[in-house]
Design an enzyme around this catalytic site. Structure first.
Site, PDB file in Angstrom:
ATOM      1  NE  ARG A  51       1.530  -3.471   3.209  1.00 16.96           N
ATOM      2  CZ  ARG A  51       2.587  -4.196   3.583  1.00 16.96           C
ATOM      3  NH1 ARG A  51       2.644  -4.690   4.780  1.00 16.96           N
ATOM      4  NH2 ARG A  51       3.587  -4.412   2.757  1.00 16.96           N
ATOM      5  CB  THR A  52      -3.014  -3.193  -2.352  1.00 17.69           C
ATOM      6  OG1 THR A  52      -2.268  -2.118  -1.764  1.00 17.69           O
ATOM      7  CG2 THR A  52      -4.151  -2.617  -3.174  1.00 17.69           C
ATOM      8  CE  LYS A  80      -0.270 -17.958 -23.394  1.00 13.22           C
ATOM      9  NZ  LYS A  80      -1.557 -18.622 -23.578  1.00 13.22           N
ATOM     10  NE  ARG A 101      -0.238  -2.145  -6.353  1.00  8.47           N
ATOM     11  CZ  ARG A 101       0.166  -2.154  -5.086  1.00  8.47           C
ATOM     12  NH1 ARG A 101       1.153  -2.926  -4.710  1.00  8.47           N
ATOM     13  NH2 ARG A 101      -0.431  -1.385  -4.181  1.00  8.47           N
ATOM     14  CG  HIS A 129      -2.190   3.187  -3.902  1.00  5.59           C
ATOM     15  ND1 HIS A 129      -3.338   2.426  -3.929  1.00  5.59           N
ATOM     16  CD2 HIS A 129      -1.248   2.425  -3.276  1.00  5.59           C
ATOM     17  CE1 HIS A 129      -3.096   1.260  -3.350  1.00  5.59           C
ATOM     18  NE2 HIS A 129      -1.840   1.238  -2.955  1.00  5.59           N
TER      19      HIS A 129
HETATM   20  C1  NCD Z   1       2.376   1.289  -1.495  1.00  4.66           C
HETATM   21  C2  NCD Z   1       2.291   1.192  -3.005  1.00  4.66           C
HETATM   22  O1  NCD Z   1       2.210   0.109  -3.573  1.00  4.66           O
HETATM   23  O2  NCD Z   1       2.289   2.271  -3.604  1.00  4.66           O
HETATM   24  N1  NCD Z   1       2.053   0.103  -0.852  1.00  4.66           N
HETATM   25  C3  NCD Z   1       0.744  -0.131  -0.521  1.00  4.66           C
HETATM   26  O3  NCD Z   1      -0.108  -0.255  -1.382  1.00  4.66           O
HETATM   27  N2  NCD Z   1       0.417  -0.162   0.776  1.00  4.66           N
HETATM   28  C4  NCD Z   1       3.642   1.875  -1.007  1.00  4.66           C
HETATM   29  C5  NCD Z   1       4.958   1.293  -1.423  1.00  4.66           C
HETATM   30  O4  NCD Z   1       5.037   0.316  -2.170  1.00  4.66           O
HETATM   31  O5  NCD Z   1       5.963   1.827  -0.969  1.00  4.66           O
END
Ligand code: NCD
Length: 304
Positions: A51-52, A80, A101, A129
């Site tokens: 999703r993100t 590397k 991320r 997040h």
């Molecule tokens: C979450 C995350 O990556 O922290 N997912 C997201 O971004 N919607 C929640 C999760 O991974 O459980």
């Protein structure tokens, strides 16, 4: 907010959070079309994402921008032995804004320090997040009509879940929000977050099970057990499957509760919930688009 990185929700006062929510709702109504024309987003994903990453990409493309990046650290020079700082120093020359991320807490802060373009934190380990929190707040505002005065439960892995860490801090800025934390004892909300809430004068309760609740909730925010963050897999197996929300849970949660989840879901919400009006988690995921469109527009200076 032009030129600004979004690293932690702690960096945002209430007025700014409300400003972002307002912009996301404007975007949702069709304003600011093509605001990102000619802009390039780089997505640096060192951890799994659906999703993100895809909603950031869709947000950029649908407003006229373009996207470069990688979704797997194994195909980047990290493989590397390149440091995150060197990767960021390089990639900021290729783009106007960057989304990262990374499994290490504080990685986004470090990246923002060395980047020449805004860095948006898409999750740094179990820490924060913030863009998820913005979309969660947009969802609560839309579905409940307000954030002030709500009774909001958070259920699940409150120890390692970064979404609930950011959300609890953001909610503490709103008026008369009551927070109810429900988790197995080993997955409680971290002590430093609880202390922070106490210092902010927030009322919260802690429970082990949903059936300990005595009053209905306005919102229940469910999270997955973050298996990948457990140092000891046996410890994970001890808590796996410890909770599951289904239609019967409404007896304790109240018939009107809105059930949210950042997704992905494993087994903590039964699929029988999906067809009930209480289930708003897919609408929540879809709010990732206007929220991220607004954020990208704001940090690139194309939305004011
Ligand atoms: C979450 C995350 O990556 O922290 N997912 C997201 O971004 N919607 C929640 C999760 O991974 O459980």
């Amino acid at each position: 907010m032009s030129g600004r990185s979004i690293v932690s929700i702690r960096d945002f006062p209430r007025e700014e959070i409300e400003f972002v929510i307002g912009k996301a709702l404007e975007v949702k109504q069709g304003r600011h079309a093509d605001a990102l024309q000619g802009k390039v987003l780089a997505t640096l994903f060192f951890e799994a994402s659906t999703r993100t990453r895809l909603s950031f990409e869709a947000a950029m493309v649908s407003m006229g921008g373009r996207v470069i990046g990688f979704a797997d650290a194994n195909v980047s020079s990290a493989k590397k032995g390149e440091s995150l700082s060197d990767t960021v120093r390089t990639v900021c020359g290729y783009c106007d804004v960057m989304v990262i991320r990374h499994p290490v807490e504080g990685a986004a802060r470090r990246a923002a320090e060395v980047s020449g373009v805004p860095v948006l934190n898409a999750g740094d380990g179990a820490n924060q997040h913030p863009t998820q929190t913005f979309l969660d707040l947009v969802t609560i505002q839309q579905e409940c009509g307000q954030i002030d005065g709500l009774r909001i439960g958070m259920l699940g892995d409150l120890k390692y879940g970064r979404t609930v860490h950011s959300l609890a801090i953001a909610l503490s800025l709103f008026k008369d929000v009551e927070m109810v934390f429900i988790s197995p004892p080993s997955l409680r909300m971290p002590e430093d977050t609880l202390e922070d809430l106490v210092a902010r004068g927030i009322h919260f309760q802690e429970h082990r099970e949903i059936d300990e609740l005595t009053r209905p909730l306005d919102v229940l925010y469910v999270t997955r057990i973050q298996k990948e963050r457990f140092a000891d897999l046996l410890e994970y197996e001890r808590v796996a499957g410890a909770y599951r929300v289904g239609p019967k849970s409404l007896e304790h949660l109240g018939e009107k509760v809105r059930v949210m989840h950042p997704l992905p879901r494993v087994d903590e919400i039964s699929e029988q919930m999906d067809s009930l009006p209480n289930a708003i988690y897919f609408r929540q995921a879809h709010n990732g688009i206007p929220t991220r469109q607004a954020l990208l527009g704001l940090v690139t200076g194309r939305i004011q």
